[in-house]
Design a protein around this motif. Structure first.
Motif, PDB file in Angstrom:
ATOM      1  N   ARG A   1     -21.697  22.828  -0.201  1.00  0.00           N
ATOM      2  CA  ARG A   1     -22.490  24.115  -0.249  1.00  0.00           C
ATOM      3  C   ARG A   1     -23.952  23.746   0.503  1.00  0.00           C
ATOM      4  NH1 ARG A   1     -22.470  28.997  -1.215  1.00  0.00           N
ATOM      5  NH2 ARG A   1     -23.822  29.143   0.637  1.00  0.00           N
ATOM      6  N   ALA A   2     -24.414  22.471   0.656  1.00  0.00           N
ATOM      7  CA  ALA A   2     -25.419  22.060   1.693  1.00  0.00           C
ATOM      8  C   ALA A   2     -24.970  22.519   2.846  1.00  0.00           C
ATOM      9  CB  ALA A   2     -25.925  20.631   1.317  1.00  0.00           C
ATOM     10  N   VAL A   3     -24.006  22.074   3.502  1.00  0.00           N
ATOM     11  CA  VAL A   3     -23.665  22.135   4.800  1.00  0.00           C
ATOM     12  C   VAL A   3     -23.331  23.637   4.988  1.00  0.00           C
ATOM     13  CG1 VAL A   3     -21.556  21.805   6.195  1.00  0.00           C
ATOM     14  CG2 VAL A   3     -22.248  19.858   5.072  1.00  0.00           C
ATOM     15  N   ILE A   4     -22.710  24.522   4.342  1.00  0.00           N
ATOM     16  CA  ILE A   4     -22.477  25.751   4.294  1.00  0.00           C
ATOM     17  C   ILE A   4     -23.988  26.528   4.561  1.00  0.00           C
ATOM     18  CG2 ILE A   4     -21.972  27.850   3.348  1.00  0.00           C
ATOM     19  CD1 ILE A   4     -19.613  26.313   1.905  1.00  0.00           C
ATOM     20  N   ASP A   5     -24.936  26.327   3.739  1.00  0.00           N
ATOM     21  CA  ASP A   5     -26.134  26.676   3.925  1.00  0.00           C
ATOM     22  C   ASP A   5     -26.830  26.296   5.011  1.00  0.00           C
ATOM     23  OD1 ASP A   5     -26.342  27.886   1.470  1.00  0.00           O
ATOM     24  OD2 ASP A   5     -27.314  26.019   0.173  1.00  0.00           O
ATOM     25  N   GLN A   6     -26.745  25.151   5.588  1.00  0.00           N
ATOM     26  CA  GLN A   6     -27.030  24.691   6.969  1.00  0.00           C
ATOM     27  C   GLN A   6     -26.661  25.593   7.824  1.00  0.00           C
ATOM     28  OE1 GLN A   6     -26.611  20.558   7.511  1.00  0.00           O
ATOM     29  NE2 GLN A   6     -27.633  19.883   5.547  1.00  0.00           N
ATOM     30  N   ALA A   7     -25.101  25.932   7.817  1.00  0.00           N
ATOM     31  CA  ALA A   7     -24.665  26.639   9.050  1.00  0.00           C
ATOM     32  C   ALA A   7     -24.949  28.115   8.814  1.00  0.00           C
ATOM     33  CB  ALA A   7     -23.074  26.642   8.679  1.00  0.00           C
ATOM     34  N   ILE A   8     -25.021  28.642   7.546  1.00  0.00           N
ATOM     35  CA  ILE A   8     -26.029  30.131   7.569  1.00  0.00           C
ATOM     36  C   ILE A   8     -27.417  30.087   8.322  1.00  0.00           C
ATOM     37  CG2 ILE A   8     -26.835  31.734   5.639  1.00  0.00           C
ATOM     38  CD1 ILE A   8     -24.774  30.898   3.966  1.00  0.00           C
TER      39      ILE A   8
ATOM     40  N   VAL B   1     -15.426  24.664   8.564  1.00  0.00           N
ATOM     41  CA  VAL B   1     -15.968  25.562   9.773  1.00  0.00           C
ATOM     42  C   VAL B   1     -17.436  25.294   9.674  1.00  0.00           C
ATOM     43  CG1 VAL B   1     -16.532  27.564  10.668  1.00  0.00           C
ATOM     44  CG2 VAL B   1     -14.229  27.137   9.731  1.00  0.00           C
ATOM     45  N   ALA B   2     -18.203  25.143   8.509  1.00  0.00           N
ATOM     46  CA  ALA B   2     -19.523  25.010   8.407  1.00  0.00           C
ATOM     47  C   ALA B   2     -19.906  23.717   9.220  1.00  0.00           C
ATOM     48  CB  ALA B   2     -19.979  25.169   7.113  1.00  0.00           C
ATOM     49  N   GLU B   3     -19.255  22.668   8.512  1.00  0.00           N
ATOM     50  CA  GLU B   3     -19.417  21.349   9.096  1.00  0.00           C
ATOM     51  C   GLU B   3     -19.396  21.276  10.632  1.00  0.00           C
ATOM     52  OE1 GLU B   3     -18.389  16.554   8.203  1.00  0.00           O
ATOM     53  OE2 GLU B   3     -17.225  18.450   7.388  1.00  0.00           O
ATOM     54  N   GLN B   4     -18.465  22.066  11.273  1.00  0.00           N
ATOM     55  CA  GLN B   4     -18.056  21.885  12.804  1.00  0.00           C
ATOM     56  C   GLN B   4     -19.292  22.829  13.513  1.00  0.00           C
ATOM     57  OE1 GLN B   4     -14.524  24.023  13.007  1.00  0.00           O
ATOM     58  NE2 GLN B   4     -13.118  22.071  12.638  1.00  0.00           N
ATOM     59  N   LEU B   5     -19.871  23.676  12.834  1.00  0.00           N
ATOM     60  CA  LEU B   5     -20.913  24.498  13.366  1.00  0.00           C
ATOM     61  C   LEU B   5     -22.314  23.435  13.349  1.00  0.00           C
ATOM     62  CD1 LEU B   5     -21.484  28.181  12.607  1.00  0.00           C
ATOM     63  CD2 LEU B   5     -23.531  26.741  12.994  1.00  0.00           C
ATOM     64  N   VAL B   6     -22.289  23.006  12.210  1.00  0.00           N
ATOM     65  CA  VAL B   6     -23.780  22.153  12.044  1.00  0.00           C
ATOM     66  C   VAL B   6     -23.663  21.014  13.025  1.00  0.00           C
ATOM     67  CG1 VAL B   6     -24.899  20.524  10.686  1.00  0.00           C
ATOM     68  CG2 VAL B   6     -23.973  22.904   9.735  1.00  0.00           C
ATOM     69  N   ASP B   7     -22.372  20.218  13.271  1.00  0.00           N
ATOM     70  CA  ASP B   7     -22.202  19.081  14.026  1.00  0.00           C
ATOM     71  C   ASP B   7     -22.483  19.560  15.691  1.00  0.00           C
ATOM     72  OD1 ASP B   7     -21.713  17.395  12.049  1.00  0.00           O
ATOM     73  OD2 ASP B   7     -19.349  17.568  12.502  1.00  0.00           O
ATOM     74  N   GLU B   8     -21.778  20.797  15.959  1.00  0.00           N
ATOM     75  CA  GLU B   8     -22.199  21.296  17.263  1.00  0.00           C
ATOM     76  C   GLU B   8     -23.737  21.583  17.655  1.00  0.00           C
ATOM     77  OE1 GLU B   8     -21.090  25.357  20.040  1.00  0.00           O
ATOM     78  OE2 GLU B   8     -20.850  25.204  17.923  1.00  0.00           O
ATOM     79  N   ALA B   9     -24.393  22.254  16.533  1.00  0.00           N
ATOM     80  CA  ALA B   9     -25.927  22.265  16.818  1.00  0.00           C
ATOM     81  C   ALA B   9     -26.596  21.099  16.993  1.00  0.00           C
ATOM     82  CB  ALA B   9     -26.445  23.138  15.592  1.00  0.00           C
ATOM     83  N   VAL B  10     -26.088  19.974  16.344  1.00  0.00           N
ATOM     84  CA  VAL B  10     -26.828  18.610  16.295  1.00  0.00           C
ATOM     85  C   VAL B  10     -26.566  18.150  17.671  1.00  0.00           C
ATOM     86  CG1 VAL B  10     -26.703  16.311  15.648  1.00  0.00           C
ATOM     87  CG2 VAL B  10     -26.699  18.182  13.964  1.00  0.00           C
ATOM     88  N   ARG B  11     -25.295  18.365  18.271  1.00  0.00           N
ATOM     89  CA  ARG B  11     -25.006  17.872  19.579  1.00  0.00           C
ATOM     90  C   ARG B  11     -25.805  18.555  20.635  1.00  0.00           C
ATOM     91  NH1 ARG B  11     -19.657  17.731  17.573  1.00  0.00           N
ATOM     92  NH2 ARG B  11     -19.123  19.735  18.731  1.00  0.00           N
ATOM     93  N   ARG B  12     -26.000  19.789  20.509  1.00  0.00           N
ATOM     94  CA  ARG B  12     -26.679  20.420  21.214  1.00  0.00           C
ATOM     95  C   ARG B  12     -28.189  20.224  21.476  1.00  0.00           C
ATOM     96  NH1 ARG B  12     -24.656  26.758  21.129  1.00  0.00           N
ATOM     97  NH2 ARG B  12     -22.487  26.529  22.147  1.00  0.00           N
ATOM     98  N   ALA B  13     -28.562  19.955  20.250  1.00  0.00           N
ATOM     99  CA  ALA B  13     -30.297  19.536  19.995  1.00  0.00           C
ATOM    100  C   ALA B  13     -30.348  18.135  20.751  1.00  0.00           C
ATOM    101  CB  ALA B  13     -30.547  19.465  18.599  1.00  0.00           C
ATOM    102  N   ARG B  14     -29.644  17.292  20.617  1.00  0.00           N
ATOM    103  CA  ARG B  14     -29.579  15.818  21.105  1.00  0.00           C
ATOM    104  C   ARG B  14     -29.401  16.047  22.665  1.00  0.00           C
ATOM    105  NH1 ARG B  14     -25.946  12.655  16.988  1.00  0.00           N
ATOM    106  NH2 ARG B  14     -27.488  12.341  15.120  1.00  0.00           N
ATOM    107  N   ALA B  15     -28.298  16.845  23.018  1.00  0.00           N
ATOM    108  CA  ALA B  15     -28.487  17.172  24.559  1.00  0.00           C
ATOM    109  C   ALA B  15     -29.839  17.505  25.027  1.00  0.00           C
ATOM    110  CB  ALA B  15     -27.253  17.768  24.769  1.00  0.00           C
ATOM    111  N   ARG B  16     -30.241  18.503  24.426  1.00  0.00           N
ATOM    112  CA  ARG B  16     -31.567  19.029  24.924  1.00  0.00           C
ATOM    113  C   ARG B  16     -32.701  17.978  25.382  1.00  0.00           C
ATOM    114  NH1 ARG B  16     -29.849  23.494  21.972  1.00  0.00           N
ATOM    115  NH2 ARG B  16     -31.490  22.946  20.350  1.00  0.00           N
ATOM    116  N   LYS B  17     -32.821  17.088  24.170  1.00  0.00           N
ATOM    117  CA  LYS B  17     -33.873  15.954  24.304  1.00  0.00           C
ATOM    118  C   LYS B  17     -33.558  14.844  25.263  1.00  0.00           C
ATOM    119  CE  LYS B  17     -35.164  16.531  19.470  1.00  0.00           C
ATOM    120  NZ  LYS B  17     -35.351  15.971  17.927  1.00  0.00           N
TER     121      LYS B  17
END
Length: 266
Positions: free
Chosen positions: A209-216, A248-264
């Motif tokens: 539920r927490a991961v789904i909320d993050q993805a939303i 699906v939610a976990e994949q989306l969150v992981d992708e967002a984390v990777r993008r954030a790290r790449a920008r930094k």
């Protein structure tokens, strides 16, 4: 001693010496001490049943193999939820009894709540199909002891021997003494295992539920959608890829984390 369901004409073995009776009592108490010391902890119910079966094989005289069967609650007596055996030939006997023929000493024992004992399975008219089948496996004696908690049969201890008339009244008495505390130990372990499984399921559900909320939240921040619209989009992705929503939610969150790290990264 307690009334039990015995094969007509069965030998009772009343000629045991005092020394043999004393040795059997010592083995019984060793088995009882083993059951009393069992702690479920993080162990599976199958592992604990295996220990109880081993202690039963030590506590009941004349045994060549033992199994412990737990009955499915409110189901037919032949429907066993889990079974653990001390020997391969007992595992095969259990398969024949529960899955193939649906008759035998354990099925009768769990149906009636009474001890079932046979000293010549091949000629035992109570189980004409089972008895002959097991006798051809060179197993001639059976002793099934109900596991009873609060007047409810939760399962049975099943002892088998290659010899004929292996389980006389003395063995039945010792087996009955062992079965009472064993039933309590098995039932408590079953309840604990069930509670642990429910807790783990709840923890997984909360984590999902927490991961789904993050993805939303990520979808909303990217698209400006409402929470309901973001959730609907997440569901469509799940259905399109035939993948669970939490994955699906976990994949989306992981992708967002990777993008954030790449920008930094400089």
């Amino acid at each position: 001693m307690a009334d039990f369901d015995a094969q007509p004409g069965r030998a009772t073995q009343t000629d045991l010496s005092a020394a043999q009776r004393q040795a059997d009592e010592i083995d019984l108490h060793a088995g009882l001490d083993g059951v009393a010391g069992l702690v479920a902890g993080a162990r599976s119910i199958g592992d604990l049943l295996g220990d109880v079966a081993a202690f039963a094989a030590h506590a009941i005289p004349g045994v060549d193999g033992v199994s412990i069967a737990l009955r499915r609650t409110h189901h037919e007596p032949s429907e066993v939820q889990i079974c653990s055996a001390t020997a391969d030939f007992v595992t095969e006997i259990d398969r024949v009894q529960y899955d193939e023929l649906h008759e035998g000493p354990c099925v009768t024992c769990m149906l009636t709540g009474r001890v079932s004992v046979s000293g010549s399975l091949g000629s035992d008219e109570r189980w004409p199909h089972f008895g002959g089948r097991v006798a051809r496996m060179a197993v001639h004696s059976a002793l099934s002891l109900p596991l009873i908690v609060d007047d409810q049969v939760i399962g049975a201890i099943n002892a088998y021997a290659h010899a004929r008339d292996a389980f006389g009244d003395h063995a039945v008495q010792l087996g009955t003494q062992f079965a009472k505390p064993a039933a309590v130990a098995v039932y408590n372990a079953y309840l604990l295992a069930g509670a642990r499984e429910r807790t783990e399921r709840l923890q997984r559900a909360l984590s999902s539920r927490a991961v789904i909320d993050q993805a939303i939240g990520i979808i909303r921040s990217r698209s400006g959608a409402t929470a309901e619209e973001a959730f609907d989009r997440l569901k469509r992705l799940s259905q399109a890829d035939n993948v669970k929503l939490a994955v699906v939610a976990e994949q989306l969150v992981d992708e967002a984390v990777r993008r954030a790290r790449a920008r930094k990264t400089p």
